[in-house]
Design a protein around this motif. Sequence first.
Motif, PDB file in Angstrom:
ATOM      1  N   VAL A 246       0.854  -1.188   0.000  1.00  0.00           N
ATOM      2  CA  VAL A 246       0.000   0.000   0.000  1.00  0.00           C
ATOM      3  C   VAL A 246       0.886   1.233   0.000  1.00  0.00           C
ATOM      4  O   VAL A 246       1.845   1.313   0.776  1.00  0.00           O
ATOM      5  CB  VAL A 246      -0.907   0.030   1.248  1.00  0.00           C
ATOM      6  CG1 VAL A 246      -1.768   1.297   1.253  1.00  0.00           C
ATOM      7  CG2 VAL A 246      -1.776  -1.217   1.321  1.00  0.00           C
ATOM      8  N   THR A 247       0.576   2.189  -0.851  1.00  0.00           N
ATOM      9  CA  THR A 247       1.270   3.474  -0.799  1.00  0.00           C
ATOM     10  C   THR A 247       0.255   4.575  -0.539  1.00  0.00           C
ATOM     11  O   THR A 247      -0.870   4.543  -1.039  1.00  0.00           O
ATOM     12  CB  THR A 247       2.049   3.767  -2.111  1.00  0.00           C
ATOM     13  OG1 THR A 247       2.814   4.964  -1.953  1.00  0.00           O
ATOM     14  CG2 THR A 247       1.128   3.923  -3.298  1.00  0.00           C
ATOM     15  N   VAL A 248       0.655   5.518   0.285  1.00  0.00           N
ATOM     16  CA  VAL A 248      -0.168   6.686   0.599  1.00  0.00           C
ATOM     17  C   VAL A 248       0.483   7.888  -0.084  1.00  0.00           C
ATOM     18  O   VAL A 248       1.664   8.150   0.120  1.00  0.00           O
ATOM     19  CB  VAL A 248      -0.264   6.927   2.113  1.00  0.00           C
ATOM     20  CG1 VAL A 248      -1.234   8.069   2.404  1.00  0.00           C
ATOM     21  CG2 VAL A 248      -0.700   5.656   2.833  1.00  0.00           C
ATOM     22  N   GLU A 249      -0.283   8.581  -0.897  1.00  0.00           N
ATOM     23  CA  GLU A 249       0.273   9.693  -1.655  1.00  0.00           C
ATOM     24  C   GLU A 249      -0.541  10.965  -1.442  1.00  0.00           C
ATOM     25  O   GLU A 249      -1.743  10.910  -1.150  1.00  0.00           O
ATOM     26  CB  GLU A 249       0.313   9.354  -3.155  1.00  0.00           C
ATOM     27  CG  GLU A 249       1.248   8.202  -3.513  1.00  0.00           C
ATOM     28  CD  GLU A 249       2.712   8.467  -3.206  1.00  0.00           C
ATOM     29  OE1 GLU A 249       3.060   9.622  -2.866  1.00  0.00           O
ATOM     30  OE2 GLU A 249       3.511   7.528  -3.299  1.00  0.00           O
ATOM     31  N   ALA A 250       0.136  12.097  -1.598  1.00  0.00           N
ATOM     32  CA  ALA A 250      -0.505  13.406  -1.521  1.00  0.00           C
ATOM     33  C   ALA A 250       0.343  14.366  -2.354  1.00  0.00           C
ATOM     34  O   ALA A 250       1.546  14.143  -2.532  1.00  0.00           O
ATOM     35  CB  ALA A 250      -0.606  13.886  -0.074  1.00  0.00           C
ATOM     36  N   PRO A 251      -0.258  15.429  -2.871  1.00  0.00           N
ATOM     37  CA  PRO A 251       0.511  16.397  -3.668  1.00  0.00           C
ATOM     38  C   PRO A 251       1.680  16.980  -2.883  1.00  0.00           C
ATOM     39  O   PRO A 251       1.596  17.187  -1.667  1.00  0.00           O
ATOM     40  CB  PRO A 251      -0.530  17.483  -4.000  1.00  0.00           C
ATOM     41  CG  PRO A 251      -1.855  16.808  -3.877  1.00  0.00           C
ATOM     42  CD  PRO A 251      -1.691  15.790  -2.780  1.00  0.00           C
ATOM     43  N   ALA A 252       2.780  17.235  -3.590  1.00  0.00           N
ATOM     44  CA  ALA A 252       3.979  17.762  -2.934  1.00  0.00           C
ATOM     45  C   ALA A 252       3.696  19.074  -2.213  1.00  0.00           C
ATOM     46  O   ALA A 252       4.234  19.316  -1.124  1.00  0.00           O
ATOM     47  CB  ALA A 252       5.095  17.953  -3.961  1.00  0.00           C
ATOM     48  N   SER A 253       2.848  19.910  -2.779  1.00  0.00           N
ATOM     49  CA  SER A 253       2.558  21.194  -2.139  1.00  0.00           C
ATOM     50  C   SER A 253       1.906  21.002  -0.779  1.00  0.00           C
ATOM     51  O   SER A 253       2.216  21.732   0.183  1.00  0.00           O
ATOM     52  CB  SER A 253       1.647  22.030  -3.041  1.00  0.00           C
ATOM     53  OG  SER A 253       0.433  21.339  -3.323  1.00  0.00           O
TER      54      SER A 253
END
Length: 207
Positions: A135-142
């Motif tokens: 599982v990977t959790v991602e969010a925008p760099a900003s």
Amino acid sequence: MRVGLTGGIASGKSTVASRMAYDGAEVIDYDRLVHCLQEPGSPAIGALCDRFGSAILDDQGGVDRHALSSVVFGAGSSDALGTLNAIMHPLVFDLAAQRETQIMADGSADHLIVHDIPLLTEVYDELPFRFDHIVTVEAPASLRVERMVRTRGMSRAQALARIASQTDDRWRERISDVIIDGSTSIEQMFEQVDSLMSSWRREMERK
């Protein structure tokens, strides 16, 4: 069942890990293992001082994480992160294996073990483990930069340096079979985690 959990810094991975634990998973937190290895008397202390100098230590003889970070992520230290990883990774993997052994000591086949590994893509080929799911959790760099500045006391430049030191989102997503959006509300993230955990439990029952 063994699950790998990863995600970019400040993506929301810790929130997901906490919910998995709430739902009954046994979570092995690799950041905590690193903290253990940076305490006074750890087998890592000597090697770290040999490479980075005694200025990285606090008054108790443990690692001052801010001082070490300044050295590793500071200007002119392009090889420092690789050196740090070469020292720490084998020791962390040994502790994780010991923790798995402790969890499995009761002989039950019902354990769902989550390895919470921030740098999973970087160490994937080194790990002595293989995973049923990743599982990977991602969010925008900003958003991640904003979180680091607001909650971790970093400058914008420090936050961007941390993001740059990790593999990009595409590599994490490539090895994962589940992606959780860390920019959604906590309630939505919890719902997705709860659903995942239920599906994994059913999978374990079928096996």
